[in-house]
Design a protein around this motif. Sequence first.
Motif, PDB file in Angstrom:
ATOM      1  N   LEU A 239       0.798  -1.222   0.000  1.00 30.70           N
ATOM      2  CA  LEU A 239       0.000   0.000   0.000  1.00 30.70           C
ATOM      3  C   LEU A 239       0.828   1.267   0.000  1.00 30.70           C
ATOM      4  O   LEU A 239       0.280   2.367  -0.035  1.00 30.70           O
ATOM      5  CB  LEU A 239      -0.917   0.009   1.236  1.00 30.70           C
TER       6      LEU A 239
ATOM      7  N   ALA B  59      -8.085  -2.206   0.652  1.00 32.15           N
ATOM      8  CA  ALA B  59      -7.454  -0.887   0.631  1.00 32.15           C
ATOM      9  C   ALA B  59      -7.957  -0.063  -0.554  1.00 32.15           C
ATOM     10  O   ALA B  59      -8.199   1.147  -0.434  1.00 32.15           O
ATOM     11  CB  ALA B  59      -5.946  -1.031   0.577  1.00 32.15           C
TER      12      ALA B  59
ATOM     13  N   GLN C 285     -11.349   1.099   0.293  1.00 30.97           N
ATOM     14  CA  GLN C 285     -11.226   2.220   1.221  1.00 30.97           C
ATOM     15  C   GLN C 285     -11.060   3.535   0.463  1.00 30.97           C
ATOM     16  O   GLN C 285     -11.699   4.547   0.777  1.00 30.97           O
ATOM     17  CB  GLN C 285     -10.029   1.979   2.142  1.00 30.97           C
TER      18      GLN C 285
ATOM     19  N   LEU D 222      -2.170   0.705   7.313  1.00 26.36           N
ATOM     20  CA  LEU D 222      -3.079   0.547   6.186  1.00 26.36           C
ATOM     21  C   LEU D 222      -4.197   1.571   6.101  1.00 26.36           C
ATOM     22  O   LEU D 222      -4.738   1.801   5.018  1.00 26.36           O
ATOM     23  CB  LEU D 222      -3.704  -0.854   6.230  1.00 26.36           C
ATOM     24  N   ARG D 223      -4.556   2.174   7.208  1.00 32.22           N
ATOM     25  CA  ARG D 223      -5.652   3.140   7.159  1.00 32.22           C
ATOM     26  C   ARG D 223      -5.216   4.424   6.453  1.00 32.22           C
ATOM     27  O   ARG D 223      -4.089   4.888   6.632  1.00 32.22           O
ATOM     28  CB  ARG D 223      -6.144   3.459   8.574  1.00 32.22           C
TER      29      ARG D 223
END
Length: 224
Positions: free
Chosen positions: A12, A98, A101, A138-139
């Motif tokens: 990511l 992801a 998201q 990851l956020r």
Amino acid sequence: MRPLWFLGAALLAAAIAPAAAHESTLKIEGPADAYVYELAPPGSYDLPRIGKAADAELLDEANRPVDLAALFKGRLTILAFMYLRCGDVCPIALTRMADLQMLAADDSRLAKRLQLISLSFDPAYDTPARMAEHGRALRLPGAGAPDWLFLTSQSEAAIAPVLKAYHQPVSRKADPDDPSGPLAHLLRVFLVDGEGYVRNIYSADFLDPRLLMNDLKTLQMEGS
């Protein structure tokens, strides 16, 4: 073997940097690229209730008890079972979530209702502290993205009935040092509506962020 949180951060790194970019500039890839049909537009199809999503007593990233059924209330939820030491399908699912998201961050109304939940079935290794580290990597930074929770449980005994309720098969491999991880499992990702009903179940072949977005928007349009 590098654990999933390391793999996830590497996967990511490029994606998080342009996170503020508009959806039109976001390159999304997934299983839908190989479908022989186009995805149906949101609201053009129904997602019947499959059954009630099972409750569970879990632990959040701060080692606090959380009630899964309470998390479902009033939210649209993508629930994915996973484990951090996975070197097989979990990193792929991680990338798909992801991407979802980032797509959802471009829809402020949906982003407020949506939550992603990554739930470990390897609590002996996936402690709340490790799950927290994973979540931080990851956020998406800043406001506007949907919530992404990283949950675990007290023990294998505690997670076992949850796996049974969701028909999530997990078994230990004969070789604990297998490079793809010590556990064998199938990928099962659940779409749960705001009343706690499962509305879709995705395998690896159908876990495409664009398909998930269409399903989420369909539920949003029906008021679920």
